[in-house]
Design an enzyme around this catalytic site. Structure first.
Site, short mmCIF file in Angstrom:
data_model
loop_
_atom_site.label_atom_id
_atom_site.label_comp_id
_atom_site.label_asym_id
_atom_site.label_seq_id
_atom_site.Cartn_x
_atom_site.Cartn_y
_atom_site.Cartn_z
N ASP A 34 -8.10 9.08 4.82
CA ASP A 34 -8.46 8.39 6.05
C ASP A 34 -7.51 8.85 7.17
O ASP A 34 -6.97 9.95 7.13
CB ASP A 34 -8.39 6.88 5.84
CG ASP A 34 -9.44 6.13 6.65
OD1 ASP A 34 -9.50 6.33 7.86
OD2 ASP A 34 -10.20 5.36 6.05
N ASP A 86 1.25 -7.16 6.46
CA ASP A 86 0.31 -7.40 5.37
C ASP A 86 0.15 -6.19 4.45
O ASP A 86 -0.56 -6.27 3.44
CB ASP A 86 -1.07 -7.78 5.92
CG ASP A 86 -1.45 -9.22 5.60
OD1 ASP A 86 -0.88 -9.78 4.65
OD2 ASP A 86 -2.31 -9.77 6.29
N HIS A 115 -8.08 3.32 12.05
CA HIS A 115 -9.16 3.22 11.07
C HIS A 115 -8.62 3.03 9.66
O HIS A 115 -9.04 2.13 8.92
CB HIS A 115 -10.02 4.47 11.15
CG HIS A 115 -11.31 4.42 10.39
ND1 HIS A 115 -11.40 4.79 9.07
CD2 HIS A 115 -12.55 4.06 10.78
CE1 HIS A 115 -12.67 4.66 8.67
NE2 HIS A 115 -13.38 4.21 9.69
N LEU A 169 -1.86 -8.51 1.74
CA LEU A 169 -1.19 -9.51 0.91
C LEU A 169 -1.87 -10.88 0.96
O LEU A 169 -2.39 -11.28 2.00
CB LEU A 169 0.27 -9.67 1.36
CG LEU A 169 1.22 -8.51 1.11
CD1 LEU A 169 2.59 -8.85 1.67
CD2 LEU A 169 1.31 -8.18 -0.37
N ASN A 211 -23.36 5.78 8.66
CA ASN A 211 -23.90 4.85 9.66
C ASN A 211 -25.10 5.45 10.39
O ASN A 211 -25.29 5.24 11.59
CB ASN A 211 -22.81 4.49 10.67
CG ASN A 211 -21.60 3.88 10.01
OD1 ASN A 211 -21.71 3.15 9.02
ND2 ASN A 211 -20.42 4.18 10.55
N ALA A 262 -20.48 10.94 -0.01
CA ALA A 262 -21.11 9.83 -0.73
C ALA A 262 -22.37 10.24 -1.46
O ALA A 262 -22.72 9.65 -2.49
CB ALA A 262 -21.43 8.70 0.26
N SER A 268 -17.71 2.27 6.59
CA SER A 268 -16.28 2.50 6.32
C SER A 268 -15.59 1.21 5.93
O SER A 268 -14.58 1.22 5.22
CB SER A 268 -15.58 3.08 7.56
OG SER A 268 -15.88 4.43 7.73
#
Length: 213
Positions: free
Chosen positions: A1, A10, A34, A45, A126, A141, A193
């Site tokens: 990514d 977090d 992203h 977390l 998308n 994918a 995503s």
């Protein structure tokens, strides 16, 4: 990514290292946002504040293959996938893709990684039509060695933008997903995503319970 903001409150405890294939170094700091959002959906977390990831005890290893503009090369993606195999990672989430077939070399890299035991989850794309018709799942994918994840909304209905076709294997939440924001705080994004990391995080829960098959 695009990397991960590993200083986010977090995500800091979940961060287990990484590599930047865009800048060829060992610092995969996010410069787009992203990847940080995706990482939060997987492993933010469970601490009573902010958001909670699908697998809050999972470890995140960030492999940055997309730059600040969100683009990247399949050379870097192949290198990252091979790195996952070499390091013995269990699950790879790829919230990225393209409509053009990148060719047999790329497909072989994914097929080989899957054969080595890497579970690969990717966003379906998308490019869907409001009618829900058509075969428009993107790459990687579309490969059989990759789990293609479409997006649904809060009513458990396919998001109008979500790609469709026989290669879609799972659907997960992908509309107005609240997750970790680059630089701190939280933000809502929509897209396949955002759906893919829900599946990757769920897979991490299964791996944690029963181990690699």
């Amino acid at each position: 990514d695009t990397g991960v903001d590993y200083t986010h409150t977090d995500l800091a405890a979940s961060y287990a290292g990484g590599k930047d294939f865009v800048n060829d170094d060992d610092d995969p700091m996010d410069d787009a946002g992203h990847g940080t959002h995706v990482a939060g959906t997987i492993a933010a977390l469970r601490d009573g504040t902010g958001v909670v990831g699908a697998a809050p005890a999972a470890k995140i290893y960030a492999l940055k293959v997309l730059g600040a503009d969100g683009s990247g090369t399949y050379d870097d993606i192949i290198a990252a996938v091979n790195h996952c195999v070499a390091e013995g990672f269990d699950i790879a989430n790829l919230s990225l893709g393209s409509s053009q077939d990148p060719g047999i070399i790329v497909q072989t890299a994914f097929d080989n990684a899957y054969a080595e035991g890497l579970l690969i989850v990717a966003s379906a794309g998308n490019s869907g039509k409001p009618t829900g018709r058509g075969d428009n799942v993107g790459y990687p994918a579309r490969y059989e060695s990759v789990i293609a994840v479409a997006a649904s909304n809060s009513s458990d209905i396919r998001a109008s933008f979500s790609s469709t076709g026989p290669d879609v294997e799972l659907t997960a939440p992908g509309v107005y997903i609240n997750s970790t924001k680059l630089g701190g705080g939280y933000v809502e994004y929509s897209g396949t995503s955002m759906a893919s990391p829900h599946v990757a995080g769920t897979a991490a829960l299964v791996w944690g319970k029963i181990g690699r098959a």
